[in-house]
Design an enzyme around this catalytic site. Sequence first.
Site, short mmCIF file in Angstrom:
data_model
loop_
_atom_site.label_atom_id
_atom_site.label_comp_id
_atom_site.label_asym_id
_atom_site.label_seq_id
_atom_site.Cartn_x
_atom_site.Cartn_y
_atom_site.Cartn_z
N ASP A 271 -0.23 -4.25 6.12
CA ASP A 271 -0.88 -3.65 7.26
C ASP A 271 -2.50 -4.02 7.34
O ASP A 271 -3.44 -3.51 8.05
CB ASP A 271 -0.97 -2.17 7.34
CG ASP A 271 0.45 -1.41 7.59
OD1 ASP A 271 1.43 -2.52 8.18
OD2 ASP A 271 0.62 -0.42 7.76
N HIS B 47 1.34 3.92 1.85
CA HIS B 47 1.58 4.71 3.12
C HIS B 47 3.43 4.60 3.14
O HIS B 47 4.17 3.98 2.63
CB HIS B 47 1.46 3.99 4.44
CG HIS B 47 0.00 4.18 4.78
ND1 HIS B 47 -0.71 3.43 5.66
CD2 HIS B 47 -0.87 5.19 4.28
CE1 HIS B 47 -2.01 3.89 5.86
NE2 HIS B 47 -2.17 5.12 4.89
N HIS C 55 -7.61 -0.79 5.47
CA HIS C 55 -6.72 0.02 6.08
C HIS C 55 -6.34 1.29 4.98
O HIS C 55 -6.25 2.36 5.63
CB HIS C 55 -5.41 -1.00 6.21
CG HIS C 55 -4.02 0.01 6.82
ND1 HIS C 55 -4.15 0.59 8.03
CD2 HIS C 55 -2.97 0.28 6.16
CE1 HIS C 55 -3.05 1.05 8.33
NE2 HIS C 55 -2.34 1.19 7.09
N HIS D 215 4.36 -4.78 10.62
CA HIS D 215 4.87 -4.35 12.00
C HIS D 215 4.99 -5.25 13.08
O HIS D 215 4.24 -6.12 13.13
CB HIS D 215 3.75 -3.10 12.40
CG HIS D 215 3.78 -1.97 11.37
ND1 HIS D 215 4.56 -0.93 11.74
CD2 HIS D 215 3.09 -1.76 10.24
CE1 HIS D 215 4.50 -0.11 10.78
NE2 HIS D 215 3.29 -0.28 9.89
N HIS E 97 0.96 -1.31 -0.05
CA HIS E 97 0.08 -0.04 -0.06
C HIS E 97 0.58 1.40 -0.02
O HIS E 97 2.20 1.14 0.18
CB HIS E 97 -1.18 -0.13 1.08
CG HIS E 97 -0.36 0.15 2.52
ND1 HIS E 97 0.41 -0.89 3.08
CD2 HIS E 97 -0.43 1.18 3.62
CE1 HIS E 97 0.54 -0.54 4.44
NE2 HIS E 97 -0.03 0.65 4.61
N ASP F 56 5.58 4.60 5.52
CA ASP F 56 6.39 3.36 5.72
C ASP F 56 6.41 2.27 4.82
O ASP F 56 6.76 1.02 5.53
CB ASP F 56 6.15 3.10 7.14
CG ASP F 56 4.63 2.72 7.62
OD1 ASP F 56 3.81 3.21 6.95
OD2 ASP F 56 4.39 1.80 8.30
N HIS F 57 5.88 2.03 3.80
CA HIS F 57 5.72 0.97 2.93
C HIS F 57 6.20 1.22 1.65
O HIS F 57 6.78 0.51 0.97
CB HIS F 57 4.22 0.50 2.99
CG HIS F 57 3.94 -0.23 4.32
ND1 HIS F 57 3.59 -1.31 4.56
CD2 HIS F 57 3.49 0.76 5.48
CE1 HIS F 57 3.30 -1.35 5.98
NE2 HIS F 57 3.18 -0.18 6.30
FE FE Z 1 2.60 0.67 8.25
ZN ZN Z 2 0.03 1.45 6.49
#
Ligand code: FE
Ligand code: ZN
Length: 255
Positions: free
Chosen positions: A133, A58, A114, A171, A56, A60-61
């Site tokens: 996530d 985001h 998400h 995570h 996805h 942090d991805h």
């Molecule tokens: Fe994340």
């Molecule tokens: Zn995420």
Amino acid sequence: MSLEVHQFLCLSDNYGYLLHDPVSGQTAAVDSPDAEAINGALQAKGWTLTHIFNTHHHFDHAGGNEALKARWGCEIVGAANDAARIPGIDRQVGDGDNFLFGGVTVQVLEVPGHTSGHIAYYLPSEGIAFVGDTLFVLGCGRLFEGTPAQMWHSIGKLMALPDSTVLYCAHEYTQSNARFALSVEPDNAALVARSAEIDALRDKGQPTVPTTVAREKATNPFVRATSLALQRTLGMEGAAAVDVFAETRRRKDNF
Ligand code: FE
Ligand code: ZN
């Protein structure tokens, strides 16, 4: 198993994954939480990055996409219906698509909730899935862009994979998830035992990820909406599973 999975910590609590096919020499990063950490892992292994599989959009991805593509010229795979938010995307995929990585088939599952364009990567011959996530050990992702009904359906797709499927989540949130899970299903013996195992692992600084479909079915309140004990805690005996899930998610948001 013909692929090697290398798992390492990125940022504060993300997991980076490198998927390596020793036959073709290809290596995929599942998401790009931290280009520097991924480059370090590649160097340690002596591998060359050929692909990024994004779950996805985001940061942090997908935040490392551009730096990694600039360095390696790797092919970036991501959701067709979220292509505008996946930096550097080359190959757009959707639900039910299959593609080959080395000699191994990768299946794409759309799992919105998400984010609206969240996808998971399932490798049937390896018995593994990368779920981003969407699902965590004893938890699930927050509903930033989706409805509870969407997320419940998405989680159901993952739980429909064979029980032995190994699930790699993005995570390390397990210890706090366990505290919440125990608050809503305190008498679940499998959960109590697992929570103790989790504390022991974390005391030694070890990851609690990956998990399996079977373990989550037994202990994760977000897949256990049909559990009578959970329904009783929530005061929702006999309620529809999707409503039980929605209430569980709401309570976790305020836990
Ligand atoms: Fe994340
Ligand atoms: Zn995420």
